[in-house]
Scaffold this active site. Structure first.
Site, mmCIF file in Angstrom:
data_model
loop_
_atom_site.group_PDB
_atom_site.id
_atom_site.type_symbol
_atom_site.label_atom_id
_atom_site.label_comp_id
_atom_site.label_asym_id
_atom_site.label_seq_id
_atom_site.Cartn_x
_atom_site.Cartn_y
_atom_site.Cartn_z
ATOM 1 N N HIS A 357 26.637 8.003 65.700
ATOM 2 C CA HIS A 357 27.805 7.129 65.784
ATOM 3 C C HIS A 357 28.035 6.375 64.487
ATOM 4 O O HIS A 357 29.162 6.031 64.144
ATOM 5 C CB HIS A 357 27.649 6.158 66.963
ATOM 6 N N ARG A 463 31.485 16.320 78.141
ATOM 7 C CA ARG A 463 30.098 16.569 78.541
ATOM 8 C C ARG A 463 29.696 15.554 79.611
ATOM 9 O O ARG A 463 29.532 14.373 79.305
ATOM 10 C CB ARG A 463 29.184 16.451 77.323
ATOM 11 N N ARG A 499 32.978 19.676 81.870
ATOM 12 C CA ARG A 499 31.918 20.668 82.030
ATOM 13 C C ARG A 499 30.893 20.149 83.032
ATOM 14 O O ARG A 499 30.446 18.999 82.916
ATOM 15 C CB ARG A 499 31.250 20.942 80.681
ATOM 16 N N GLU A 598 29.329 31.597 76.159
ATOM 17 C CA GLU A 598 28.310 31.317 75.149
ATOM 18 C C GLU A 598 27.146 32.297 75.226
ATOM 19 O O GLU A 598 26.369 32.427 74.284
ATOM 20 C CB GLU A 598 27.799 29.875 75.307
ATOM 21 N N ASN A 621 29.037 27.559 68.941
ATOM 22 C CA ASN A 621 27.705 27.176 68.444
ATOM 23 C C ASN A 621 26.610 28.000 69.111
ATOM 24 O O ASN A 621 25.807 28.661 68.444
ATOM 25 C CB ASN A 621 27.445 25.689 68.698
ATOM 26 N N ASP A 622 26.562 27.958 70.446
ATOM 27 C CA ASP A 622 25.526 28.705 71.160
ATOM 28 C C ASP A 622 25.760 30.204 71.097
ATOM 29 O O ASP A 622 24.809 30.992 71.040
ATOM 30 C CB ASP A 622 25.441 28.251 72.617
ATOM 31 N N ARG A 632 19.171 27.412 65.566
ATOM 32 C CA ARG A 632 19.817 26.724 64.435
ATOM 33 C C ARG A 632 19.147 25.403 64.094
ATOM 34 O O ARG A 632 19.444 24.808 63.063
ATOM 35 C CB ARG A 632 21.302 26.498 64.721
ATOM 36 N N CYS A 669 35.821 25.658 71.509
ATOM 37 C CA CYS A 669 35.438 24.246 71.396
ATOM 38 C C CYS A 669 34.122 24.048 70.639
ATOM 39 O O CYS A 669 33.437 23.053 70.845
ATOM 40 C CB CYS A 669 35.357 23.601 72.774
#
Length: 749
Positions: A357, A463, A499, A598, A621-622, A632, A669
């Site tokens: 943050h 999330r 999700r 994913e 990403n995944d 990663r 996304c």
């Protein structure tokens, strides 16, 4: 041999001055190998040159000796990254005569590259007068020594040691956390009490410790409100909500109860604070999702702030003498907000990462930030420096030429910023008026006050696991309903894709311990929730209840790897819908259902998926991680992870083509959507919906408005013939430069 190797490495590593350590290296290597000459060359990557840095046996000239990386035997070793053993070096076709060093008297030549993570940092050479080939034992000795030295040299390079006199520019590298450039003196004044320094200690006065905790919480809440008010006119509401998050956490009854429980067991308040904060932070720190992992930094920052008030009482304003580049152990949102506007040019943090943050806040404030820098801050205090928030580099004592170059970059950056911000509320479309839907990725209630983003269509990924991870028990249905309702209300008339719970494996719940050898391929996502229908149904009912009257919620299922999982999940959604509909006083709108693509297996099941769901979201990403079989977060193989890998591009093309055939809406996304190169590629491939972090919206919107679809399609056709990610990246970089968008390339890397 092992004893000699160990002694050489120990002597070299004990010396702080790198030039002095190189002198020791060449002398001791000559002794160990009984050779007449040993020299070490260091690679200068920016200039593609190799420089002789230390020698025993050659003439040391008054001026530096440099070779082009394509010249000489040393250049050959550097390019091929292989040892070279010659009995008569003078007659080799790559031999280059350098008269000033007296090398012509030596015939035998043995050189080995000093390699760290595929990069040649230098070359170690031994030579003798008589013609002979060095033995296998000698070659093995030098190869082993070079491998040992590579680690030392890589560390020295990270420390910014330049192997020249101390008045030369030092270069440090870290993680680029907030883009921009700053030129100012460095300032080190981090005298904050550190939570990790608190030692175990017991108390006899539990009441007094509880009172101290209560006072510290009150002071911290007051301070966060003050800092928020200070920034209210400088940044948007969604970023300001970071301070609301801290206030929310301080009010959290679970956190307060855990702290009190630890104190009541006999611990002093500071020792109790350390234990509880480290326990909370550890849960997030183990997670693979970068966003969730960085929430551990928020917990640590909260702990640090409470510790400050425990020790100091009221906060004291510091009188900053002039604008500075602040060096800190760990960048926090509180620290950023406490420095007066105009006095903070940039931040260099020794810890932290780009998803924290504090990094989000620094980007919102337009303050360049570099994190994870390995430095000795006391030695750099008050030294002039340049911070490059695009590349993650810090230049200490920069030359006039370097300062001039970066001042020009600063001017260009100001122009780019005006262009980008000037179009933030414009329609997102290409030059030929193709509309692109931009959505946001979010994960905390504090991240969702996005009133300023008039150009976004809603939330592409919310999330839901955060409330589950912050507590010591499963949140109740009512608690979840209130949480989801607040999120949905923040986006009236805009879709919010929620999700379902994505925990387990790499995101373990503190109250449900699971040990797995490979958590990334383990009990996570939909696998976990299907095995716990009680938890799954409670969450689904909470989501549906929260959406009553707002009608803007969609549900997305994570980690689906087969149709049986999808069917089972859909059955639970139907059951929850029927239960809530029966009890609801108002009409319950049936939400759209989608899945996250994913797991690679789903690429081959898309036609069947299209018959069962309303949309899909691609988690790049995944998907990249699973396609390339690379973790990663593992530094040893992190360079293998590349979203521009031809296989990843082919998979993305397959997904959009099949989805379009079956009229199945698609949104991407992952991080690729918020990257300038990635966004252009995705639109060229056929994607029309992209979901990204707030900080990327203005930049991506501007870039898309400068290009036409036809240009992007032509680029994608060229990319079809590329065999490596580097080729694809080079093509895209050249394209951006020809469009006058080169200034965005570094920011998007």
């Amino acid at each position: 041999m092992l004893t000699q190797l160990r002694e050489i490495v120990e002597q070299v590593s004990k010396v702080d001055d790198l030039r002095q350590s190189l002198e020791i290296l060449v002398n001791e290597t000559c002794k160990a190998m009984q050779t007449e000459c040993c020299s070490i060359y260091i690679v200068n990557e920016p200039q593609q040159q190799i420089e002789l840095m230390a020698t025993k046996g050659l003439v040391t000239p008054s001026k530096s000796v440099t070779l082009d990386i394509n010249e000489g035997l040393v250049g050959l070793v550097c390019r091929t990254v292989e040892p070279l053993n010659l009995a008569d070096a003078v007659n080799h076709p790559n031999y280059k005569y350098v008269p000033e060093i007296g090398e012509e008297i030596y015939h035998s030549f043995l050189a080995t590259p000093i390699v760290h993570r595929r990069n040649c940092l230098g070359v170690l050479v031994v030579q003798q007068r008589r013609q002979r080939s060095f033995t296998e034992v000698e070659e093995s000795f030098l190869v082993t020594l070079s491998a040992q030295l590579a680690v030392i040299f890589a560390h020295a390079k990270a420390q910014g040691q330049r192997l020249k006199n101390h008045q030369q520019t030092q270069v440090f590298s870290g993680l680029a956390a907030s883009p921009g450039v700053a030129i100012a003196p460095l300032w080190w004044g981090d005298e904050q009490p550190q939570l990790e320094s608190v030692s175990p200690c017991s108390t006899l006065n539990i009441h007094q410790e509880l009172e101290s905790l209560s006072q510290a919480i009150d002071l911290a809440m007051k301070d966060f409100r003050k800092l928020r008010k200070r920034l209210v006119n400088d940044i948007n509401k969604d970023t300001l909500a970071i301070f609301d998050l801290f206030i929310h956490l301080l009010n959290d009854p679970t956190l307060r109860e855990d702290l009190k429980k630890q104190i009541k067991s006999g611990d002093t308040v500071d020792w109790a604070l350390r234990q509880v904060v480290e326990s909370y932070a550890a849960r997030f720190g183990k997670m693979s999702d970068p966003y969730l992992r960085e929430r551990s930094q928020d917990i640590k920052e909260l702990g640090q702030r409470l510790l400050y008030f425990l020790y100091n009482g009221e906060s004291v304003e510091y009188d900053w003498p002039h604008p500075v580049i602040l060096i800190t152990q760990e960048l926090t949102a509180s620290l950023l907000a406490s420095v007066p506007k105009g006095k903070l040019k940039a931040v260099v943090s020794m810890e932290g990462a780009s998803n924290s943050h504090a990094a989000i806040l620094s980007r919102a404030l337009g303050i360049p930030a570099v994190m994870g820098v390995d430095i000795t801050p006391q030695k750099l205090h008050n030294k002039k420096a340049i911070v490059d928030g695009y590349s993650g580099q810090i230049f200490v004592r920069p030359s006039r030429a370097l300062v001039k170059e970066y001042r020009q970059l600063l001017n260009e950056e100001l122009e780019l910023s005006k262009l980008v911000e000037g179009e933030i509320e414009e329609i997102t479309q290409t030059k030929d008026q193709l509309s692109i839907n931009l959505f946001l990725n979010a994960g905390l209630s504090a991240d969702t006050s996005i009133a300023i983003n008039k150009g976004v269509k809603g939330v592409g990924l919310y999330r839901t696991e955060i409330p589950f991870l912050l507590q010591h028990r499963f949140p109740s249905e009512e608690e979840q309903t209130l949480q989801y309702r607040s999120v949905l209300e923040a986006y009236p008339n805009k879709p919010v894709v929620m999700r379902t719970l994505d925990v387990g494996g790499d995101k373990p719940l503190p109250y449900l311990s699971v040990e797995e050898d490979n958590p990334f391929l383990g009990w996570r996502g939909i696998r976990f929730t299907l095995d716990h229908p009680d938890i799954f149904l409670i969450q689904l009912r909470a989501m549906l209840k929260a959406s009553v009257g707002l009608d803007n919620m969609d549900i997305m299922l994570p980690m689906i790897s087969g149709l049986k999982e999808l069917d089972d999940a859909l059955a639970f959604i139907e059951q929850a819908y029927n239960e809530v509909s029966t009890l609801s006083e108002h009409q319950l709108k049936r939400p759209k259902i989608g899945i996250m693509i994913e797991v690679p297996s789903m690429l081959y099941l898309l036609p069947q998926v299209a018959e069962k769901v309303d949309f899909i979201s691609v988690g790049s990403n995944d998907l990249t991680q699973y396609l390339l079989a690379v973790d990663r977060n593992n530094t040893r193989v992190a360079d293998v992870y590349d979203s521009l890998h031809p296989a990843v591009i082919a998979a993305l093309k397959h997904i959009i083509d099949v989805s379009n055939q079956h009229q199945l809406p698609v949104c991407l996304c992952g991080e690729l959507a918020g990257d300038p190169i990635g966004a252009l590629l995705l639109v060229g491939l056929g994607y029309r919906s992209l979901s990204m972090n707030t900080s990327s919206v203005a930049k991506i919107k501007y870039i898309l408005r400068q290009v036409s679809l036809n240009e992007l399609v032509i680029m994608v056709e060229k990319i079809d013939h590329c065999y490596a990610a580097e080729e694809i990246r080079e093509l895209m970089v050249n394209f951006l430069e020809t469009k006058g968008l080169g200034g965005f390339i570094r920011a998007g890397k």
